[in-house]
Design a protein around this motif. Sequence first.
Motif, PDB file in Angstrom:
ATOM      1  N   ARG A  50      -5.634   0.372  -2.133  1.00 56.66           N
ATOM      2  CA  ARG A  50      -4.504  -0.265  -1.451  1.00 56.66           C
ATOM      3  C   ARG A  50      -4.973  -1.442  -0.606  1.00 56.66           C
ATOM      4  O   ARG A  50      -4.303  -2.475  -0.542  1.00 56.66           O
ATOM      5  CB  ARG A  50      -3.765   0.745  -0.574  1.00 56.66           C
ATOM      6  CG  ARG A  50      -2.493   0.148   0.018  1.00 56.66           C
ATOM      7  CD  ARG A  50      -1.732   1.115   0.870  1.00 56.66           C
ATOM      8  NE  ARG A  50      -0.462   0.544   1.287  1.00 56.66           N
ATOM      9  CZ  ARG A  50       0.367   1.112   2.155  1.00 56.66           C
ATOM     10  NH1 ARG A  50       0.069   2.299   2.687  1.00 56.66           N
ATOM     11  NH2 ARG A  50       1.494   0.520   2.496  1.00 56.66           N
ATOM     12  N   ARG A 105       3.009   0.613  -0.929  1.00 58.44           N
ATOM     13  CA  ARG A 105       3.138   2.012  -0.505  1.00 58.44           C
ATOM     14  C   ARG A 105       2.883   2.964  -1.675  1.00 58.44           C
ATOM     15  O   ARG A 105       3.433   2.754  -2.758  1.00 58.44           O
ATOM     16  CB  ARG A 105       4.525   2.272   0.062  1.00 58.44           C
ATOM     17  CG  ARG A 105       4.728   1.739   1.460  1.00 58.44           C
ATOM     18  CD  ARG A 105       6.159   1.933   1.915  1.00 58.44           C
ATOM     19  NE  ARG A 105       6.376   1.376   3.245  1.00 58.44           N
ATOM     20  CZ  ARG A 105       7.562   1.036   3.724  1.00 58.44           C
ATOM     21  NH1 ARG A 105       8.655   1.185   2.983  1.00 58.44           N
ATOM     22  NH2 ARG A 105       7.680   0.535   4.944  1.00 58.44           N
ATOM     23  N   ALA A 121      -1.949   4.187   7.413  1.00 56.67           N
ATOM     24  CA  ALA A 121      -0.936   4.570   6.434  1.00 56.67           C
ATOM     25  C   ALA A 121      -1.395   5.768   5.614  1.00 56.67           C
ATOM     26  O   ALA A 121      -0.595   6.650   5.266  1.00 56.67           O
ATOM     27  CB  ALA A 121      -0.618   3.388   5.518  1.00 56.67           C
TER      28      ALA A 121
END
Length: 200
Positions: free
Chosen positions: A13, A198, A163
């Motif tokens: 990510r 996400r 996250a």
Amino acid sequence: MKLISSGTSPFVRKVLVLLNETGQLDEVELVTAATTPYDTAPKVASANPIGKIPALIRAEGPAIYDSRVICRYLDDRARAGLYPDGRLWETLTLEATADGIMEAAVLMVYEHKMRPGEAFVEAWVDAQWAKVERAVGALNARWMSHLRGPLDMGQIAVGCALAYLDFRHDDRGWRKGNDALDDWFAVFAQRDSMVATRPH
């Protein structure tokens, strides 16, 4: 270029956020690979002999791997300035801190998923979380002025690390006692690059 990746890896990510921020996403083909510490996927091993993701396959040279190496390469390729000379060592240290959080958090997941019940070691998991807590506390106590500054790779790495804690370890409550970091992350998480990457 091809990025050997996984949809839930915080290290992948981090690369994807950089690609979004620097306008290079359309130049990279995402190649998904399911791999574990016990069973390395052949396509991963062929790109990275260590067997970890992400790995970036390039036309002009050998594959490169480790998210920090890949991010530095892609930043240089785009001349994006996410490793600014004026605060390079701070940016690299912040990125290393975030990567340490991600590594510890991933190891916790592996301990739950990969070991049979009798081999599971709770003390190992607790020790990994202690690393996370110390690092998050340090970010909150020492790094807020940097995090609130111009965008750099340290901020991107921290955003991805926090996250991932929400994604995999939300019940452990990293936000407790870290109000400044929580406030910063609430804003950073709404960046287009973070929303677009996400995990599902």
